[in-house]
Write a protein that holds these residues in place. Structure first.
Motif: not given
Length: 578
Positions: A204-220
């Motif tokens: 697994e690997g990830r790209l963190g979003g910006v704009g807050g802590e409780d961000l929605p996550t899209i899993v591919v």
């Protein structure tokens, strides 16, 4: 003069018969007996054993690996305790079952190296038979071999020998049995045994979003392992090499977007390459357990927008979104559905996009699609594929290669059959990337048209990159039994993810020792020797001939005087009568 010679010869036999008999009679007989018969190794070649595994307590495949028996073809009347050889062109499920019913000692199926030589209907028929071959376990060793000139010669000679056994004349059968050459097929390996403590690896690997802590996550998600009737011949080009290549290209594209502040979106992106996908998605199952049941900090425990599984996307002009539950209007998954429809209609009108609804059937031995693993844990998920049904033969076949004209140990080009079309894979990658981007950046709500393209110029999908990934993935078999945690496949995939993503991690799943969900076995690849031998009837006839020879010599010695007299009368000159 003849009388003197006769006396000398007669005295020689009478005075020194034992010594003379040894050199004149027994020595040739001994030389015949001890002289090596044609039993040297005629050919040595590599064979690949049928699948052998246990899944959820059910046994599958061939349960034996040892082979030491005489070769026959299906033309022989008696197949019991014989190694039955078949060519793919002549193979059928009925013939295979006949060999098993007659208690054959083994089955060897000869495959052409270049599959383009085979008619497409034969290739398709074999693909559809592969699940049936594995459906029921058998104690008979079943092997696959790649043809070469010597192996084909062995097959032709064996076929001729087997065909003669159906002759109406018993004398002809006996004579042919005594004179024909046979082949003893012997494997050099040991009996198969269960592999203990085998680890299936996921990444697994990830790209963190910006704009807050409780961000929605899209899993591919995409599973990287391949499957077929023989693990060492399973290259999985379309299923699921195409899905893996697409996931890595999507990771590259979105990593570039997320590296700039202006395009850093308010979504977390999580990319997951699962192992054991062909074995009821064991890697995904354990990964969900680890993230949902045994940890306090996980992107999966937060707001998951949806899980997008990529499976078999390297061909065709159809694109199906497989769902277990139709998405609700206004939900992120419904937004993705609409964006896929919009992009396909406006940018790729040749693509026929549709949704396929199938409920999860927990009574089945295996799940249909990978998204069902997430659906069981109440996570919104679906699978994208160019296949309409999960039962498609392409998903679990050794014929799923880079191209249909590829040799089973090399690359090539083709225009028909199960293969990866790079242009269509590139098109499907861009279509999905555009739809994902429109969801992530809320382009629909901003009133943008469906023909707006985001991934253009320097940000476009790289067909060369996809080609290199597919070529690399299809140069080696990726069956789960062959890919351990230290394999080059896992290391290379980890390297690719590390180039584009953050926090790349490995996840392992090992079978429970008390109640294992899966068990793998070794001895899946062996060396086989074909020894040229005479049949047993030849030894019997040879012994009879030697006994007859010795008997005739003994009678000749005992009655030498009588024979000499006959010889003199025959050879004596005739006296002319006046």
């Amino acid at each position: 003069m003849f009388e003197e010679a006769s006396e000398v010869f007669d005295n020689m036999f009478k005075s020194s018969f034992p010594l003379t008999l040894t050199f004149i009679v027994f020595l040739p007989a001994v030389l015949i007996l001890v002289s090596p018969l044609p039993a040297d190794a005629a050919h040595e070649f590599t064979v690949y054993r049928m699948q052998q595994y246990d899944l959820q307590g059910q046994n599958y495949g061939s349960r034996n690996a040892i082979l030491n028996t005489e070769a026959r073809t299906m033309e022989a009347e008696v197949l019991s305790r014989r190694c039955v050889m078949m060519r793919l062109a002549d193979f059928s499920y009925e013939k295979y079952q006949k060999a098993l019913r007659q208690s054959a000692g083994a089955v060897v199926i000869i495959l052409p190296k270049n599959m383009s030589t085979m008619p497409q209907d034969i290739v398709q028929q074999f693909m559809e038979l592969e699940p049936e071959l594995l459906a029921t376990e058998t104690i008979v060793p079943v092997y696959f071999a790649l043809e070469d000139d010597e192996l084909l010669s062995i097959y032709s000679q064996t076929q001729a020998s087997s065909s003669s056994q159906g002759s109406s004349s018993a004398a002809e059968v006996l004579l042919h049995s005594a004179t024909a050459n046979g082949f003893q097929m012997v494997t050099s390996g040991a009996q198969s045994k269960a592999v203990s403590d085998w680890a299936i690896t996921s990444l697994e690997g990830r790209l963190g979003g910006v704009g807050g802590e409780d961000l929605p996550t899209i899993v591919v998600v995409a599973h990287y392992d391949s499957f077929g009737v023989a693990p060492w011949l399973s290259y999985g080009a379309d299923s699921n090499g195409s899905g893996v290549a697409m996931l890595l290209e999507l990771a590259r594209l979105f990593s570039r977007l997320y590296s700039h502040k202006r395009t850093h979106a308010g979504y977390n992106l999580l990319f997951f390459l699962s192992g054991g996908g062909k074995f009821n998605y064991q890697g995904t199952k354990r990964w969900l357990e680890d993230n949902l049941d045994h940890t306090e900090s996980s992107l999966l425990q937060d707001n998951v927008a949806f899980v997008l599984c990529l499976d078999t996307l390297g061909n065709g002009d159809n694109l199906y979104l497989h769902v277990s539950k139709p998405p609700k209007e206004g939900s992120p998954q419904h937004t993705l559905l609409k964006e896929l429809q919009t992009v396909a209609a406006d940018q790729y009108p040749e693509v026929k996009f549709s949704m396929v609804h199938k409920k999860i059937n927990l009574a089945d031995d295996t799940l249909a699609w990978e998204h069902e693993r997430f659906g069981i844990r109440r996570l919104p998920a679906f699978t994208l594929s160019h296949l309409e049904s999960h039962r498609s033969a392409t998903r679990n076949s050794i014929m799923d290669m880079r191209s249909v004209s590829s040799s089973l140990d090399g690359a090539g080009e083709a225009t028909a059959g199960p293969h990866v079309d790079l242009k269509k894979l590139s098109r499907n990658t861009k279509l999905i990337a555009e739809a994902l981007a429109r969801v992530i950046y809320n382009l629909t709500e901003k009133g943008t048209n469906g023909d707006l393209e985001i991934f253009t110029e320097q940000m476009q999908v790289q067909e060369e990159q996809l080609a290199s990934l597919v070529d690399w993935l299809t140069t080696q078999p990726r069956a789960a039994q062959l890919v351990d945690k230290d394999s080059a496949v896992v290391s290379t995939l980890e390297y690719y993810l590390g180039r584009y993503l953050k926090d790349v991690k490995r996840h392992f799943v090992r079978a429970d020792k008390r109640d294992p969900e899966f068990v793998f076995y070794d001895q899946l690849k062996q060396t086989m020797n074909a020894y040229r031998v005479k049949p047993a009837i030849f030894d019997l006839l040879l012994a009879l001939c030697i006994a007859a020879y010795l008997g005739l010599v003994y009678l000749a010695v005992q009655n030498f005087g009588f024979l000499y007299g006959i010889l003199r009368r025959v050879t004596a000159p005739r006296v002319k009568q006046h």
